[in-house]
Motif scaffolding. Structure first.
Motif, PDB file in Angstrom:
ATOM      1  N   VAL A  93       0.840  -1.203   0.000  1.00  0.00           N
ATOM      2  CA  VAL A  93       0.000   0.000   0.000  1.00  0.00           C
ATOM      3  C   VAL A  93       0.878   1.258   0.000  1.00  0.00           C
ATOM      4  CG1 VAL A  93      -1.673   1.349   1.348  1.00  0.00           C
ATOM      5  CG2 VAL A  93      -2.017  -1.113   1.015  1.00  0.00           C
ATOM      6  N   ARG A  94       1.935   1.265   0.801  1.00  0.00           N
ATOM      7  CA  ARG A  94       2.844   2.425   0.836  1.00  0.00           C
ATOM      8  C   ARG A  94       3.437   2.712  -0.540  1.00  0.00           C
ATOM      9  NH1 ARG A  94       4.766   0.658   5.583  1.00  0.00           N
ATOM     10  NH2 ARG A  94       6.577  -0.334   4.654  1.00  0.00           N
ATOM     11  N   LYS A  95       3.784   1.643  -1.260  1.00  0.00           N
ATOM     12  CA  LYS A  95       4.439   1.818  -2.562  1.00  0.00           C
ATOM     13  C   LYS A  95       3.457   2.267  -3.650  1.00  0.00           C
ATOM     14  CE  LYS A  95       7.514  -0.365  -5.855  1.00  0.00           C
ATOM     15  NZ  LYS A  95       8.416  -1.487  -6.121  1.00  0.00           N
ATOM     16  N   PHE A  96       2.259   1.696  -3.691  1.00  0.00           N
ATOM     17  CA  PHE A  96       1.354   1.945  -4.811  1.00  0.00           C
ATOM     18  C   PHE A  96       0.155   2.842  -4.479  1.00  0.00           C
ATOM     19  CE2 PHE A  96       3.638  -1.892  -5.932  1.00  0.00           C
ATOM     20  CZ  PHE A  96       4.086  -1.557  -7.196  1.00  0.00           C
ATOM     21  N   ALA A  97      -0.089   3.085  -3.221  1.00  0.00           N
ATOM     22  CA  ALA A  97      -1.191   3.970  -2.822  1.00  0.00           C
ATOM     23  C   ALA A  97      -0.752   4.743  -1.576  1.00  0.00           C
ATOM     24  CB  ALA A  97      -2.452   3.153  -2.555  1.00  0.00           C
TER      25      ALA A  97
END
Length: 190
Positions: A93-97
């Motif tokens: 989630v941190r990487k893509f959102a």
């Protein structure tokens, strides 16, 4: 044999971020004859980790369902061995959102483990869980897949209907225990 943990992960955030993550997850988990066969099928966490370019923390997991509401919520239902594996999903989630946040509700009914990271009850309000019944009416939790979750007031209402009014919650829980009705507290963890 592993204790399987069934987890519902909810991701909330900007529609464009979640739509992008949803498309990527669908691509990484779609059926492809060139993929190696795994116990978790096409939704194996290793396929997601490879597609995302991040290190898989524990590959004993697989996605069963991915849904996007087209607005601000992405839902991921997955199964994993020995706990919900939140570190992997947090990294994804941190990487893509990056402007999104997530919370999960996990159950490992064969060990009585029920937990969530929603410490403020923003989305997950459950306080207690009762494992589902088997076909024979027993609560043999190793054979059960999903539980019923209750807020404290809803569980109190259920137990009062079974054991009568005028009792404290602790007494109602003790009566349930004597009746072999398994009631587990949902733990809230950071």
């Amino acid at each position: 044999m592993a204790n399987y943990c069934y987890t519902n992960l909810y991701v909330y955030g900007p529609q464009e971020e979640l739509a992008n993550l949803f498309k990527k997850l669908k691509r990484w988990t779609r059926k492809d004859e060139r993929k190696p066969k795994t116990a978790f099928g096409c939704g194996w966490l290793g396929f997601i980790a490879e597609g995302a370019g991040i290190r898989a923390f524990d590959l004993r997991a697989g996605v069963e369902k991915i849904q996007f509401d087209g607005k601000g919520q992405l839902f991921i239902k997955y199964i994993s061995a020995y706990g919900p594996q939140p570190a992997f999903w947090e990294a994804l989630v941190r990487k893509f959102a990056p402007r999104s946040w997530s919370c999960y509700l996990a159950e490992e009914s064969c060990t009585g483990l029920y937990l969530t990271n929603d410490t403020l009850k923003r989305k997950i309000t459950a306080d207690y869980a009762i494992p589902g019944r088997c076909a024979d009416g027993s609560y043999t939790s190793s054979l059960v897949r999903r539980s019923t979750f209750y807020t404290q007031s809803a569980l109190r209402e259920l137990l009062v209907s079974k054991y009568g009014t005028g009792k404290a919650m602790a007494e109602l829980l003790e009566l349930a225990k004597k009746d072999n009705l398994p009631v587990y507290k949902v733990k809230r963890v950071d």
